[in-house]
Design a protein around this motif. Structure first.
Motif, short mmCIF file in Angstrom:
data_model
loop_
_atom_site.label_atom_id
_atom_site.label_comp_id
_atom_site.label_asym_id
_atom_site.label_seq_id
_atom_site.Cartn_x
_atom_site.Cartn_y
_atom_site.Cartn_z
N ARG A 15 -11.20 -15.55 44.60
CA ARG A 15 -10.06 -14.79 44.82
C ARG A 15 -10.29 -13.33 44.94
NH1 ARG A 15 -7.61 -16.65 40.60
NH2 ARG A 15 -6.95 -18.53 41.67
N ARG A 16 -10.82 -12.85 43.92
CA ARG A 16 -11.15 -11.28 43.89
C ARG A 16 -11.48 -10.93 45.28
NH1 ARG A 16 -12.84 -12.42 38.57
NH2 ARG A 16 -15.05 -12.44 39.39
N ARG A 17 -12.55 -11.39 45.81
CA ARG A 17 -13.37 -11.18 46.67
C ARG A 17 -12.35 -11.28 48.31
NH1 ARG A 17 -18.58 -8.97 48.05
NH2 ARG A 17 -19.66 -9.24 46.02
N ARG A 18 -11.42 -12.33 48.06
CA ARG A 18 -10.52 -12.46 49.26
C ARG A 18 -9.38 -11.45 49.04
NH1 ARG A 18 -5.46 -13.91 48.67
NH2 ARG A 18 -5.67 -15.17 46.75
N GLN A 19 -9.02 -11.16 47.90
CA GLN A 19 -7.86 -10.04 47.68
C GLN A 19 -8.43 -8.85 48.03
OE1 GLN A 19 -6.97 -10.99 43.55
NE2 GLN A 19 -5.14 -12.04 44.24
N ALA A 20 -9.70 -8.58 47.86
CA ALA A 20 -10.19 -7.24 48.27
C ALA A 20 -10.21 -6.94 49.71
CB ALA A 20 -11.63 -7.04 47.81
N LEU A 21 -10.29 -8.09 50.62
CA LEU A 21 -10.13 -8.05 51.99
C LEU A 21 -8.82 -8.20 52.43
CD1 LEU A 21 -12.85 -10.71 52.92
CD2 LEU A 21 -13.06 -8.27 52.89
N LYS A 22 -7.88 -8.01 51.43
CA LYS A 22 -6.38 -7.87 52.01
C LYS A 22 -6.07 -9.02 52.78
CE LYS A 22 -5.90 -3.24 50.51
NZ LYS A 22 -6.12 -3.26 49.38
N LEU A 23 -6.40 -10.27 52.23
CA LEU A 23 -5.94 -11.46 53.07
C LEU A 23 -5.28 -12.51 52.13
CD1 LEU A 23 -9.27 -12.19 54.85
CD2 LEU A 23 -7.11 -11.62 56.08
N SER A 24 -4.27 -13.15 52.58
CA SER A 24 -3.49 -14.19 52.13
C SER A 24 -4.45 -15.46 51.93
CB SER A 24 -2.37 -14.49 52.64
OG SER A 24 -2.39 -15.24 54.00
N GLN A 25 -4.19 -16.20 51.17
CA GLN A 25 -4.85 -17.50 51.01
C GLN A 25 -4.76 -18.32 52.31
OE1 GLN A 25 -3.37 -19.86 47.65
NE2 GLN A 25 -4.77 -18.90 46.24
N GLU A 26 -3.59 -18.17 52.83
CA GLU A 26 -3.35 -18.99 54.12
C GLU A 26 -4.27 -18.40 55.35
OE1 GLU A 26 0.31 -20.75 56.84
OE2 GLU A 26 0.74 -19.50 55.06
N ASP A 27 -4.07 -16.96 55.50
CA ASP A 27 -5.05 -16.53 56.40
C ASP A 27 -6.41 -16.65 56.19
OD1 ASP A 27 -2.37 -15.44 57.74
OD2 ASP A 27 -2.89 -13.14 56.80
N PHE A 28 -6.86 -16.74 55.13
CA PHE A 28 -8.17 -16.73 54.67
C PHE A 28 -8.53 -18.14 55.14
CE2 PHE A 28 -11.99 -17.65 52.23
CZ PHE A 28 -12.83 -16.57 52.97
N ALA A 29 -7.81 -19.12 54.34
CA ALA A 29 -8.14 -20.65 54.95
C ALA A 29 -8.16 -20.92 56.39
CB ALA A 29 -7.09 -21.56 54.22
N ASP A 30 -7.40 -20.39 57.14
CA ASP A 30 -7.42 -20.32 58.61
C ASP A 30 -8.44 -19.77 59.08
OD1 ASP A 30 -4.80 -21.76 58.65
OD2 ASP A 30 -3.63 -20.10 59.10
#
Length: 74
Positions: A15-30
C-alpha cells in the motif's frame, strides 16, 4: 515475525509503495491486470500471496519482491 502477521505487514508495504506512486487501488489493479477487490484484499492482508502474485505486484510497483518482503519486516 510470526507467519500469521506477514500478509498484513506485506499488504501495508505494498500500500505504501502504491500510494507513493499516487495511484488509486483501482488504477493500480487495472495496471497489473488484477481484479480491484482481490487487490484490495491483498493490501488489507486478507490474502496469502503466491510467488507469482507477489512477482506481478512487485513488477507493477517497480520494485523487487525481496524489497517488499524486507519492507514488511520479513
Amino acid at each position: 515475525m510470526e507467519a500469521a502477521t506477514l500478509p498484513k505487514s506485506l499488504g501495508s508495504a505494498i500500500r505504501r509503495r502504491r500510494q507513493a506512486l499516487k495511484l488509486s487501488q483501482e488504477d493500480f489493479a487495472d495496471h497489473i491486470d488484477m481484479h480491484r477487490a482481490y487487490y484490495s484484499a491483498i493490501e488489507r492482508g486478507e490474502r496469502n500471496l503466491t510467488l507469482v502474485t507477489l512477482h506481478k505486484v512487485s513488477l507493477g510497483l517497480g520494485v523487487a519482491p525481496s524489497k517488499l518482503l524486507a519492507e514488511s519486516g520479513f
